[in-house]
Design an enzyme around this catalytic site. Sequence first.
Site, PDB file in Angstrom:
ATOM      1  NE  ARG A   6      62.325   4.362  64.876  1.00 27.57           N
ATOM      2  CZ  ARG A   6      61.940   3.781  64.531  1.00 27.57           C
ATOM      3  NH1 ARG A   6      61.393   3.504  63.015  1.00 27.57           N
ATOM      4  NH2 ARG A   6      61.766   2.505  65.300  1.00 27.57           N
ATOM      5  CG  ASP A  22      61.684  -3.458  60.859  1.00 29.07           C
ATOM      6  OD1 ASP A  22      62.393  -3.418  60.047  1.00 29.07           O
ATOM      7  OD2 ASP A  22      60.965  -2.739  60.887  1.00 29.07           O
ATOM      8  CD  GLU A  75      56.133   3.192  70.785  1.00 25.53           C
ATOM      9  OE1 GLU A  75      55.423   3.212  71.339  1.00 25.53           O
ATOM     10  OE2 GLU A  75      56.679   2.527  69.744  1.00 25.53           O
ATOM     11  CG  ASP A 110      57.300  -4.861  59.275  1.00 25.54           C
ATOM     12  OD1 ASP A 110      57.257  -5.611  60.540  1.00 25.54           O
ATOM     13  OD2 ASP A 110      57.925  -3.880  60.038  1.00 25.54           O
ATOM     14  CD  GLU A 158      60.244  -0.603  63.846  1.00 27.77           C
ATOM     15  OE1 GLU A 158      60.410  -1.792  63.019  1.00 27.77           O
ATOM     16  OE2 GLU A 158      60.100   0.678  63.313  1.00 27.77           O
ATOM     17  CB  THR A 198      65.528  -7.572  59.034  1.00 26.31           C
ATOM     18  OG1 THR A 198      65.082  -6.851  58.629  1.00 26.31           O
ATOM     19  CG2 THR A 198      64.138  -7.897  60.382  1.00 26.31           C
ATOM     20  CG  HIS A 246      54.703   0.942  66.949  1.00 34.38           C
ATOM     21  ND1 HIS A 246      55.861   1.664  67.345  1.00 34.38           N
ATOM     22  CD2 HIS A 246      54.626   1.618  65.916  1.00 34.38           C
ATOM     23  CE1 HIS A 246      57.113   2.166  66.377  1.00 34.38           C
ATOM     24  NE2 HIS A 246      55.939   1.891  65.460  1.00 34.38           N
ATOM     25  CD  GLN A 272      60.995   5.108  60.307  1.00 35.34           C
ATOM     26  OE1 GLN A 272      61.588   4.607  60.356  1.00 35.34           O
ATOM     27  NE2 GLN A 272      59.721   4.561  59.719  1.00 35.34           N
ATOM     28  CE  LYS A 331      60.467   1.029  59.319  1.00 36.62           C
ATOM     29  NZ  LYS A 331      60.695  -0.134  60.708  1.00 36.62           N
ATOM     30  CD  GLU A 333      58.800  -5.144  63.353  1.00 30.90           C
ATOM     31  OE1 GLU A 333      58.099  -5.657  62.940  1.00 30.90           O
ATOM     32  OE2 GLU A 333      58.875  -4.072  62.927  1.00 30.90           O
TER      33      GLU A 333
END
Length: 458
Positions: free
Chosen positions: A253, A249, A390, A143, A215, A273, A150, A256, A269, A217
């Site tokens: 958080r 993905d 975000e 990834d 996410e 997926t 971003h 993470q 993560k 992607e």
Amino acid sequence: MTLRIDATHDAALRSWVDSANPAASDFPIQNLPFGIFRRRGGPDAPHGGIAIGDRILDLPACLAAGLFTGLAVQAAGACGETSLNALLTLGRGCWSDLRRQASGLLREGDTRIRLHADWETRLLLPMGDAELFLPAAIGDYTDFYASVFHATNVGGLFRPDQPLLPNYKHLPIGYHGRASSIVVSGTPVRRPSGQSKADDAPDPVFGPSKVLDYEVEAGFLVGPGNRLGEPIAIGDAEDHLFGMCLLNDWSARDIQKWEYQPLGPFLAKSFATSLSPWVVTLDALEPYRVPAFARPGGDPAVLPHLDQAAQARRAGLNATFELFLSTPKMRENGTAPFRLSRANSRDLYWTPGQMLAHHASNGCNLRPGDLLGSGTLSGPAKENEGCLLELNRGGKEPISLPDGETRRFLLDGDEVILKGYCEAEGFARIGLGECRGLILPALAPAAAAAGKIPRGPA
Ligand code: MN
């Protein structure tokens, strides 16, 4: 390099399959994406097909019916396996010929398929009667972090004084992801448990993630690989790319934030997926190629091994990705899924070719069926932000939903639906289908510890 437009891209082309109308379907005759399917409840093993409208062209069945010639015979023969990997190995010449011949069989006026008495059940199955699988046996998943928007937004939340690290504009940043937990669209996703530590807490705790995110992607499937020790030249990079999918993905958080330094994402993560079942080929994407992202003045020049000057006019890709959320309350009320994010792959700082060439630049061998993720697709505007972290400014600004609800992060029962499409003046609209996943509650710690684990998704 000139645009490789041919008769298969003609906007006026129509299929005799009624549902393949470009105004109504992601899969008009100009698209023809590849996937792996089998008849629901049938005796056949999963095998390769091409989506057309609301139907699937069964490639091995068409081969057996004598409908292919030349290179397409070899290509359709490779589609008899439970993944597209054998097809991916063959390379662009074979892929293109199979797609071209499928286009011929499906175009208005062609009767070769319908000459077969059982064509409706054997050669062109209704998609509603099919189970869809991951398109490839994915050996390795990498990834990237190719959206500068971003990277700047998220970097600013984690490191306000230095959002972009000094390497960002010199090379495509990436990490090695987990291939075993990649699941096809529609597979429910179990909320992960893990370690996290609140800023004001003295110690970490272990428990279900409270900060679950998506996410948006683009996923790129690798075709022919390279030998160990032998890099791929930037000018050849796209010969090693088969096509594009939708990729979500999923990211925890809180896990993470506690684990990511110094080696990057790990358990935040690797729990799941999601990938869409239909792979849109680079051939089909040809009309939607655009110049690479325009680097602002003052950005460093790329080093020669990543310099795509020869492909500059077409190194980027104009594809729109939209993410919708459907909460349990919205489903109860019959409220349509609500769009949270809309981004475009043309805003990526690094192109798919640069990501692939960089990946192999140290001699690392890529293999057919490897998956490359673009990293979260975000753009310059607020509505282009491709994840909740975000959109809600690190959890500070809850998002308002229809029916009076709000969300900071995903709750159990939420369903996330990613869609994508390409449009260009003078060409048909083609779609990427969808990639969806419903959040299941975390396993109760006692059940997990005792090994009494309820059957989850396979
Ligand atoms: Mn990602």
